[in-house]
Motif scaffolding. Structure first.
Motif, short mmCIF file in Angstrom:
data_model
loop_
_atom_site.label_atom_id
_atom_site.label_comp_id
_atom_site.label_asym_id
_atom_site.label_seq_id
_atom_site.Cartn_x
_atom_site.Cartn_y
_atom_site.Cartn_z
N ASN A 111 1.00 -1.49 0.33
CA ASN A 111 -0.03 -0.30 -0.30
C ASN A 111 0.78 1.39 -0.28
N LYS A 112 0.20 2.32 0.03
CA LYS A 112 1.12 3.50 -0.08
C LYS A 112 1.31 3.95 1.26
N ALA A 113 2.52 4.42 1.01
CA ALA A 113 2.50 5.12 2.96
C ALA A 113 2.06 6.13 3.43
N LEU A 114 1.38 5.85 4.35
CA LEU A 114 1.23 6.80 5.39
C LEU A 114 2.10 7.92 5.80
N VAL A 115 1.54 8.69 6.04
CA VAL A 115 2.51 10.18 6.46
C VAL A 115 1.55 11.52 7.48
N PHE A 116 2.00 11.50 7.98
CA PHE A 116 1.16 12.08 9.23
C PHE A 116 2.56 13.07 10.60
N GLU A 117 1.95 14.27 10.37
CA GLU A 117 3.10 14.39 11.94
C GLU A 117 1.69 14.69 13.38
N LEU A 118 3.19 14.81 14.65
CA LEU A 118 2.88 14.52 15.50
C LEU A 118 3.59 15.21 16.35
N GLU A 119 1.89 16.36 17.15
CA GLU A 119 2.30 17.68 17.63
C GLU A 119 2.56 17.08 19.09
N ASN A 120 3.80 17.14 19.92
CA ASN A 120 3.72 16.92 21.37
C ASN A 120 5.13 15.69 20.95
N ALA A 121 5.21 15.17 20.76
CA ALA A 121 6.05 13.95 20.58
C ALA A 121 7.12 14.07 21.47
N PRO A 122 7.29 13.25 22.09
CA PRO A 122 7.81 13.43 22.81
C PRO A 122 9.31 12.09 22.35
N GLN A 123 10.72 12.23 22.33
CA GLN A 123 11.26 11.70 22.55
C GLN A 123 11.89 10.61 23.19
N GLY A 124 12.13 8.94 22.63
CA GLY A 124 12.84 7.93 22.89
C GLY A 124 12.05 6.59 22.08
N ARG A 125 10.98 5.93 23.40
CA ARG A 125 10.53 4.59 22.32
C ARG A 125 8.94 5.01 22.08
N TRP A 126 9.10 4.52 20.39
CA TRP A 126 8.13 4.64 19.43
C TRP A 126 7.57 2.83 19.61
N LEU A 127 6.05 3.00 19.14
CA LEU A 127 5.34 1.45 18.53
C LEU A 127 4.34 1.85 17.69
N VAL A 128 4.42 0.61 16.38
CA VAL A 128 3.35 0.82 15.96
C VAL A 128 3.15 -0.47 15.43
N LYS A 129 1.59 -0.79 16.26
CA LYS A 129 0.78 -1.60 16.51
C LYS A 129 -0.40 -1.95 14.95
N LEU A 130 -0.20 -2.38 14.57
CA LEU A 130 -1.13 -3.21 13.38
C LEU A 130 -2.26 -3.40 14.31
N ALA A 160 5.96 -2.58 14.53
CA ALA A 160 7.71 -1.80 14.51
C ALA A 160 7.65 -1.18 15.62
N PHE A 161 9.35 -1.16 15.34
CA PHE A 161 9.66 -0.25 16.69
C PHE A 161 10.74 0.90 16.45
N LEU A 162 10.03 1.99 16.98
CA LEU A 162 11.30 3.00 16.07
C LEU A 162 11.65 3.70 18.08
N VAL A 163 12.43 4.89 17.29
CA VAL A 163 13.24 5.39 18.49
C VAL A 163 13.17 6.66 17.74
N LEU A 164 12.81 7.95 18.25
CA LEU A 164 12.80 9.00 18.05
C LEU A 164 14.00 9.46 19.06
N HIS A 165 15.16 9.90 17.95
CA HIS A 165 16.10 10.52 18.74
C HIS A 165 16.28 11.62 19.81
N PRO A 166 16.59 11.83 20.28
CA PRO A 166 17.22 13.47 20.79
C PRO A 166 18.15 14.23 20.29
N VAL A 167 18.24 15.11 20.43
CA VAL A 167 19.08 15.83 19.63
C VAL A 167 20.38 16.59 20.30
#
Lengths: 607, 287
Positions: A284-303, A316-323
């Motif tokens: 499928n075509k990728a879903l792209v969306f913006e997240l407000e107030n997205a904290p850094q750290g661990r993220w989990l995408v669950k279907l 899918a396990f993701l990490v929003l890395h800090p600067v």
């Protein structure tokens, strides 16, 4: 049918004494009785069995003879004539798609069962080796004819979450190419050797580039459809706590499937977003969306889906890395150029940060006026070497450089730079310690750019005068500063939000650093003198090394593994025996016949 | 050894017990069974046509106007015959049977009864010709001691007829046997009883007769006829055999009870003198 040990057929001669013993043995003991007439009455009622009674001894003898025959043939190790008796290499696919539930068991279980059946059919008369393939081929057992070793090796095979890597089976293709193209005596010998083995890949067929020499034994095919995440990412957007997420789904169902995507941050139950969507067949075509107030750290995408054959691609396990910018201090007369070269890369998400005191790295000219010590910065970038310094031992006369030459064009410091276009004006003859890694040389081998480490410190030295050579105005100047800074800080490679399973991750830190890796299961492992590690488990990782504390993530994210439909795969397996060998069948028959004879014997002895 | 002094002492003890139990002689015990002419009054009976007028008790008639006759004890020589089974089936229990015969015969001779002993197998074999008195004890015991099992097939019915042909006088007949006669025992016992003999059966069987320890494939051989048969004996067959023997013995008990024939069953594990004591205590050789 042929026999591996035909000499054991001589054991058939044992039938002669067996028959003799039996004829002697079946004469029953004589017992006197005082009430013979009563016995006559009793046995008159059982006359119907008299035929069996008369033939029973003969039956017994026949059973024992058949049992002896079976044992004799089993000892002779019969093998089916159709089999070419080549050595076998069973390559069992244990990629992620083999974890799909197919007919109430996983495809890997089906593959292991098929491999076991082949091994059992060998009956110890044919050599075999067991290997697995996912990102590469791993041999689990040596070439042996011991069925127990082979079955134990098969039992040891564990499922993985690693997708199939293209070219993983190339070693079989290479041997085929080499062996089938004999050009001299040596290769002809290899060809002859090659014809003595046969390689069978036991797989669901969701692999690529199967060499022609490999036969595919396909397992599975009745699994239901599967929906999974095939791509996912999360990156910080300019601005505070804003991030952009990407999720791409794929489906092997024939019809659209309704699913929900849950995004959680931190703990898995901390769901921050639920996205209902319809997944079309295929990718499928990728879903792209913006997240407000997205904290850094661990993220989990669950279907979240109702029916699914493969579970590992639903998360899918993701990490929003800090600067974490690299602090750089400038120590030079022409500060303007140096500071601007740092500031150019210190914007939003930039990796460099200009500081006036301290700093992880010092950029400047000449000796830099700093000796090595605990108070010194970790890294140095020095232009125009002069005087005494730990990074060179002696500076001589100026030289004219006509044709600079890169010794390693792919080195992180110079891979983005055209060194031949740099005017090395003001370069001087220098003497370096043997530990220095020369990246660019003059035509007379004078070092022009080199890298060196000692006492826990590293430096990149550029042997030119940036003012005389107008290098400040060159586009390569800030690039060289950036490349040197990220390389010396061990931050050359981008820290991904997630790695795919089987992918080699380059961790932040210096090459010779020691990293402690906490795996998703909680186990810890230590990486000595390397920053590279293969990600094998899906989940979140913790990394601790000299570059600080980091997080990493690993997910399956493989369209090939998610689209599990293998109906169109063409198996090319030549006939092969499966199941128990003739030896096993003969042994079972012998046991059966001996058991039957024992029953008759028991009846003769104790009624 | 039947002539062993110790054995004879055991026989003496039995005889003393017999005198005490029977209060006199064995003959007195037998008189209750028979009525006839004599001098010793025994009982009254109603007059019937053909009765001897001389035996009518006229005093009773005068008093009650009923005709009754007086009965007197019979006075005759009592003869005891012991029919000892000496067929092959008695092997293993024949010595015990001889001890029983010796005990009973010893008491009879000491009571001055006539005693004769016959062996029964396929024919009737005299082991002791009729004799009387204490002087015949040793010949009697020696004759018993020398007796051996033999013959090819025991024929009790034939032997009964042969016995009756030899001795037509009523007598006491003691049959000591295992009663495992292939042709049966009913005809023989009926025949003897029909001829007014007081018959007493002493059945001797050992565990080999009543229990089946045989298992598996064997060749059964008849100890008398040497007939053979290959059979497989399972627990079922063993149970059937034991049941058949029990039925056979039950049939013997029923047959004896129906005819008023005394029966005692014993095994060699029980001492012979204890068996004879029991017989005496129960009232002698009567049903």
């Amino acid at each position: 049918m042929t026999f591996a040990n035909p000499i054991f057929l001589w054991s058939l001669l044992s039938l002669i004494p067996l028959a003799a013993i039996y004829l002697l043995k079946v004469r029953p003991n004589r017992k006197p009785t005082t009430a013979y007439f009563l016995w006559q009455d009793i046995f008159q009622e059982r006359r119907s069995n008299s035929l069996f009674q008369k033939l029973r001894d003969l039956f017994s003898l026949l059973l024992m003879m058949v049992a002896f025959l079976a044992v004799a043939f089993a000892l002779a190790k019969p093998v089916w004539q159709a089999d070419d008796q080549k050595d076998l290499v069973l390559v069992i696919d244990n990629t992620a798609s083999m974890n799909a539930i197919d007919s109430l068991s996983t495809r890997l279980d089906l593959a292991k069962k098929a491999a076991s059946e082949i091994v059992e059919s060998l009956g110890g008369t044919q050599r075999c080796s067991i290997a697995t393939v996912s990102d590469r081929v791993r041999y689990i057992s040596n070439l042996t004819d011991n069925p127990r070793d082979l079955l134990e090796a098969i039992a040891k095979i564990q499922p993985t979450e690693i997708p199939f890597r293209d070219g993983a089976l190339n070693e079989f293709a290479l041997s085929e190419t080499k062996d089938t193209a004999p050009s001299n005596d040596e290769t002809r010998v290899q060809t002859a050797a090659k014809t003595t083995w046969r390689t069978i890949l036991i797989s669901d067929g969701l692999v690529a580039d199967i060499p022609d020499s490999l036969e595919l034994l396909q397992v599975g095919g009745s699994a239901g459809g599967n929906v999974g995440i095939v791509a996912s990412d999360i990156q910080r957007l300019p601005g505070k706590d804003r991030a952009s997420a990407l999720i791409q789904l794929a489906s092997s169902f024939d019809a659209p499937v309704e699913v929900e995507i849950e995004l959680s941050v931190g703990e898995p139950d901390n769901v921050v977003k639920i996205i209902p969507t319809t997944v079309q067949p295929g990718i499928n075509k990728a879903l792209v969306f913006e997240l407000e107030n997205a904290p850094q750290g661990r993220w989990l995408v669950k279907l979240v889906t109702a029916t699914d054959a493969l579970k590992s691609d639903n998360r899918a396990f993701l990490v929003l890395h800090p600067v974490k910018p690299i602090p750089i201090r400038v120590a030079a007369e022409e500060r303007f150029f140096y500071e601007n070269s740092v500031l150019a890369f210190s914007g939003a998400g930039g990796l460099l940060q200009l500081v006036t005191t301290g700093g992880q790295m010092l950029v400047g000219q000449g000796e830099l006026g700093i000796q090595l010590g605990e108070s010194a910065p970790d890294d140095f970038l020095a232009f125009r070497p002069a005087g005494q310094s730990p990074w060179w031992s002696e500076v001589g006369d100026e030289i004219e450089v006509k044709l600079p030459r890169a010794t390693d064009e792919d080195h992180p410091v110079i891979r983005h730079i055209d060194v031949t276009s740099i005017p090395f004006v003001g370069a001087r003859r220098v003497t370096l310690s043997p530990a220095a890694e020369i990246l660019v040389r003059a035509e007379d081998d004078t070092p022009l750019i080199w890298r060196m480490s000692q006492a826990g410190k590293s430096a990149v030295v550029v042997n030119l005068d940036p003012l005389d050579s107008n290098f400040y105005f060159s586009a390569w100047f800030p690039v060289l500063v950036y490349s040197s800074a990220t390389h010396l800080a061990g931050r050359t490679d981008e820290l991904k939000s997630t790695w795919r399973t089987g992918e080699v991750a380059t961790l932040p830190g210096k090459d010779n650093s020691t990293s402690t890796l906490t795996l998703p299961g909680g186990e810890t492992t230590t990486l000595e003198n390397t920053r590279n590690t293969t990600m094998r488990q899906t989940g979140h990782y913790e990394i601790q090394n000299d570059a600080g504390q980091w997080q990493a993530a690993c997910s399956l994210l493989s369209p090939r593994e998610t689209l599990i439909d293998n109906q169109k795969v063409q198996a090319n397996l030549k006939p092969i025996r499966r199941g128990w060998s003739p030896v096993a069948w003969l042994t079972i028959a012998a046991i059966l016949f001996v058991t039957c004879e024992s029953v008759l014997f028991q009846r003769r002895k104790v009624g | 050894m039947l002539t062993d002094p110790n054995f004879i002492r055991r026989l003496d003890s039995l005889y003393l017990l017999a005198r005490k139990v029977l209060s006199g002689s064995l003959q007195a015990d037998r008189k209750s069974m028979k009525k006839g002419t004599g001098i010793t009054f025994a009982d009254y009976a109603e007059y019937y046509m053909g009765a001897d007028y001389r035996s009518i008790d006229w005093r009773v008639f005068a008093k009650f106007e009923n005709l009754v006759i007086k009965l007197f004890e019979v006075e005759e020589d009592a003869t005891i015959y012991i029919l000892l089974d000496q067929s092959q089936s008695m092997t293993g229990k024949f010595d015990y049977a001889k001890q029983l015969a010796a005990g009973l015969g010893y008491i009879a001779l000491n009571c001055l009864d006539r005693l004769a002993v016959y062996g029964i197998s396929e024919n009737l074999t005299p082991l002791l010709t009729p004799c009387r008195g204490r002087g015949s004890v040793m010949p009697f015991l020696k004759g018993l001691q020398d007796a051996q099992t033999g013959g090819s097939d025991s024929q009790f019915n034939t032997c009964s007829r042969l016995f009756q042909a030899r001795h037509q006088r009523r007598s006491v007949v003691i049959v000591i046997s295992d009663f495992l006669f292939p042709t049966g025992f009913d005809d023989g016992l009926s025949y003897l009883q029909w001829h007014k003999h007081d018959v007493y059966c002493l059945q001797v069987q050992n565990e080999a007769d009543t229990r089946c320890e045989l298992k598996g494939d064997i060749e059964l051989e008849c100890v008398e006829t040497s007939q053979r048969r290959r059979v497989t004996i399972t627990p079922r067959e063993a149970k059937l055999y034991e049941q058949a023997v029990a039925n056979w013995n039950q049939q013997l008990a029923r047959s004896c009870a129906k005819r008023g024939i005394g029966l005692a069953s014993t095994t060699p594990e029980i001492s012979f003198d204890r068996v004879i004591q029991d017989i005496l205590r129960r009232g002698g050789l009567v049903a």
